[in-house]
Enzyme design. Structure first.
Site, PDB file in Angstrom:
ATOM      1  N   GLY A 165       0.789  -1.228   0.000  1.00 36.44           N
ATOM      2  CA  GLY A 165       0.000   0.000   0.000  1.00 36.44           C
ATOM      3  C   GLY A 165       0.824   1.281   0.000  1.00 36.44           C
ATOM      4  O   GLY A 165       0.279   2.370   0.170  1.00 36.44           O
ATOM      5  N   ARG A 292       2.924 -15.107  -4.661  1.00 38.37           N
ATOM      6  CA  ARG A 292       3.362 -15.745  -3.410  1.00 38.37           C
ATOM      7  C   ARG A 292       2.134 -16.161  -2.616  1.00 38.37           C
ATOM      8  O   ARG A 292       1.011 -15.870  -3.009  1.00 38.37           O
ATOM      9  CB  ARG A 292       4.161 -14.727  -2.592  1.00 38.37           C
ATOM     10  CG  ARG A 292       3.335 -13.447  -2.387  1.00 38.37           C
ATOM     11  CD  ARG A 292       3.912 -12.505  -1.382  1.00 38.37           C
ATOM     12  NE  ARG A 292       3.290 -11.213  -1.430  1.00 38.37           N
ATOM     13  CZ  ARG A 292       2.161 -10.865  -0.826  1.00 38.37           C
ATOM     14  NH1 ARG A 292       1.490 -11.760  -0.121  1.00 38.37           N
ATOM     15  NH2 ARG A 292       1.671  -9.642  -0.919  1.00 38.37           N
TER      16      ARG A 292
HETATM   17  P1  ADP Z   1      -0.127  -2.812  -2.987  1.00 35.92           P
HETATM   18  O1  ADP Z   1       0.574  -3.766  -3.890  1.00 35.92           O
HETATM   19  O2  ADP Z   1       0.755  -1.703  -2.518  1.00 35.92           O
HETATM   20  O3  ADP Z   1      -0.866  -3.503  -1.871  1.00 35.92           O
HETATM   21  P2  ADP Z   1      -2.511  -2.595  -4.645  1.00 35.92           P
HETATM   22  O4  ADP Z   1      -2.397  -2.281  -6.092  1.00 35.92           O
HETATM   23  O5  ADP Z   1      -2.738  -4.018  -4.266  1.00 35.92           O
HETATM   24  O6  ADP Z   1      -1.206  -2.065  -3.888  1.00 35.92           O
HETATM   25  O7  ADP Z   1      -3.635  -1.708  -3.992  1.00 35.92           O
HETATM   26  C1  ADP Z   1      -3.888  -1.722  -2.599  1.00 35.92           C
HETATM   27  C2  ADP Z   1      -5.196  -1.038  -2.299  1.00 35.92           C
HETATM   28  O8  ADP Z   1      -5.188   0.318  -2.780  1.00 35.92           O
HETATM   29  C3  ADP Z   1      -6.412  -1.662  -2.945  1.00 35.92           C
HETATM   30  O9  ADP Z   1      -6.905  -2.761  -2.239  1.00 35.92           O
HETATM   31  C4  ADP Z   1      -7.376  -0.476  -2.954  1.00 35.92           C
HETATM   32  O10 ADP Z   1      -7.946  -0.279  -1.681  1.00 35.92           O
HETATM   33  C5  ADP Z   1      -6.473   0.698  -3.263  1.00 35.92           C
HETATM   34  N1  ADP Z   1      -6.415   0.967  -4.725  1.00 35.92           N
HETATM   35  C6  ADP Z   1      -5.440   0.624  -5.590  1.00 35.92           C
HETATM   36  N2  ADP Z   1      -5.734   1.025  -6.845  1.00 35.92           N
HETATM   37  C7  ADP Z   1      -6.916   1.664  -6.778  1.00 35.92           C
HETATM   38  C8  ADP Z   1      -7.777   2.317  -7.746  1.00 35.92           C
HETATM   39  N3  ADP Z   1      -7.447   2.393  -9.032  1.00 35.92           N
HETATM   40  N4  ADP Z   1      -8.939   2.851  -7.303  1.00 35.92           N
HETATM   41  C9  ADP Z   1      -9.296   2.774  -5.985  1.00 35.92           C
HETATM   42  N5  ADP Z   1      -8.545   2.192  -5.042  1.00 35.92           N
HETATM   43  C10 ADP Z   1      -7.365   1.634  -5.423  1.00 35.92           C
END
Ligand code: ADP
Length: 457
Positions: A165, A292
């Site tokens: 995040g 993973r």
């Molecule tokens: P990380 O790899 O850092 O965990 P993610 O791409 O999995 O990042 O995103 C983590 C969280 O961020 C998601 O579960 C969501 O809550 C928020 N998020 C990411 N992209 C978006 C988006 N395009 N619109 C709204 N929320 C988003």
């Protein structure tokens, strides 16, 4: 089958892997930092090797020390757990070069999917629905502005190498773009050693829904259904459950088939998670693939009856899956609360000595933890100290069971997020399944109700 597996991790996940190995009759090697000398993963492994000082860059991320530990002990495979080196393609490559099996996908797949911009391109090609966004990294403010203008505000800037995040910024108006792009790039550079960022459409209060896959080295690949992970704070998951209260069987089948095709298109092997956002109209958009085991894997294990860690080990050893998609059945409802050593309102880390540690048990309760009374939670690592997972006939019973379990659990000496979980579980929207990634912002903006009132809710 492997004779001896080195577990390149610590805490509950190291113990989880040791549990699987013991049940499979495989010997284990624990590695540990100087801060973890008395940890349970060290106690329960057959052999142990100290790999350096407390700081993870000197120990759990120290590739030469881990590889030497494997060589000295004669381990024939390494399980990386999650975090640390689990998604590091270089580590996977070094393992293979040293003839030690890396329990995970191939270095090539880890590299491809670990770059979120490349992953987006590969998944788009495989027919996975995408949020509108940039094709690759966006290197200038002008390009970012042009793109945001095309797709419409708000947009989100994300690190190509992102994880946990971090490095994400929401841009709601053009005048914010320049400063936020630079901050995101700087944060990405310092967190991941790569400043590249990309831009995509930002959805307001979507659901986070992810699909678990398992693929062997013989072309067999299945999905194990979804996990709903919308209860998050600062993009970090707090509660996960399976099935999602928002999915019908029909949608599960349709999305599952899309995920299986996409995973096959990149020749995915071992365990992986395809993460999506779902908007209020029920439309899915690809977010990323985690190459993973996930923290929240137990909820899938409980509803499918499949032990994901044993499957990872069997697959890495070259065995066939031995079952087809149609053999996988989903039963009941599972829910997981992540217990963090944090202040439940201020969210500040709360390391220290645990004086009392009594997580309640009972029918349908599973606890994955390496913490115990009199153990020290060191300040150097992730604040998650354990997971309480419940399994029940349906969602309502799972919620009742989780509330009962947390109410009857006692951890003293440090602060934990258990009171926060009880607040979430008592919320009428949560109970009705009306959840999204904006849920916690709404809940935390309200004054906390006195304990007695919340418990009656
Ligand atoms: P990380 O790899 O850092 O965990 P993610 O791409 O999995 O990042 O995103 C983590 C969280 O961020 C998601 O579960 C969501 O809550 C928020 N998020 C990411 N992209 C978006 C988006 N395009 N619109 C709204 N929320 C988003």
């Amino acid at each position: 089958m492997f004779k001896k597996i080195l577990v390149a991790n610590r805490g509950e996940i190291a113990l989880r892997v040791i549990i699987a190995c013991r049940e499979m009759g495989i010997k284990t090697v624990a590695v540990y930092s100087e801060a973890d000398e008395h940890a349970l993963h060290v106690r329960f492994a057959d052999e142990d090797v100290c790999i350096g000082p407390a700081r993870s860059s000197d120990s759990y991320l120290n590739i030469p020390a881990i590889i030497s530990a494997a060589e000295v002990t004669g381990a024939d495979a390494i399980h990386p757990g999650y975090g640390f080196l689990s998604e590091n393609p270089h580590f996977a490559e070094v393992c293979e070069a040293c003839h030690i099996r890396f329990i995970g996908p191939s270095p090539h797949v880890i590299k491809l999917l670990g770059d979120k911009a490349r992953a987006r391109r590969a998944m788009k090609k495989a027919g996975v629905p995408m949020l509108p966004g940039s094709e690759g990294p966006v290197d200038s403010e002008e390009k970012a502005l042009k793109l945001a203008n095309e797709i419409g505000y708000p947009v989100i800037i994300k690190a190509v190498a992102g994880g946990g995040g971090r490095g994400m910024r929401i841009v709601r108006a053009p005048e914010e773009m320049g400063a936020l792009l630079r901050t995101a790039q700087r944060e990405a550079e310092s967190a991941f050693g790569l400043g590249d960022c990309y831009v995509e459409k930002y959805l307001e209060n979507p659901r986070h829904i992810e699909f678990q896959v398992l693929g062997d080295h013989h072309g067999n690949l299945v999905h194990l259904g979804e996990r709903e992970c919308s209860i998050q704070r600062r993009h970090q998951k707090l509660i996960e459950e399976s099935p999602s209260p928002a999915l019908t069987d029909k949608v599960r089948k349709k999305m599952g088939a899309i995920v299986v095709d996409a995973a096959k298109a990149v020749q995915y092997t071992n365990a992986g998670t395809f993460e999506f956002l779902m908007d209020k109209d029920g439309k899915f958009y690809f977010m990323e693939v985690n190459t993973r085991l996930q923290v929240e894997h137990p909820v899938t294990e409980l509803v499918t009856g499949i032990d994901l860690v044993k499957e990872q080990i069997r697959i890495a050893a070259g065995e066939r899956l031995g079952y087809k998609q149609s053999d996988i059945a989903f039963k009941g409802h599972a829910m997981e609360c992540r217990i963090n050593a944090e202040h439940p309102e201020k969210f500040t880390p709360s390391p220290g000595v645990i004086r009392t540690f009594n997580l309640s048990s009972g029918p349908g309760v599973r606890v994955d933890t390496a913490a115990h009374a009199d153990c020290t939670i060191p300040p150097y690592y992730d604040s998650m100290i354990g997971k309480v997972i419940v399994f029940a006939r349906d969602r309502a019973e799972a919620i009742a069971r989780m509330r009962r379990t947390l109410e009857m659990s006692v951890i003293e000496g440090i602060h934990t997020t258990m009171p926060l979980h009880l607040r979430i579980l008592a919320d009428p929207d949560f109970q009705a399944g009306r959840i999204g990634t904006g849920f916690m912002d709404r809940l935390l903006a309200e004054p906390a109700k006195p304990r007695g009132v919340a418990a009656a809710g």
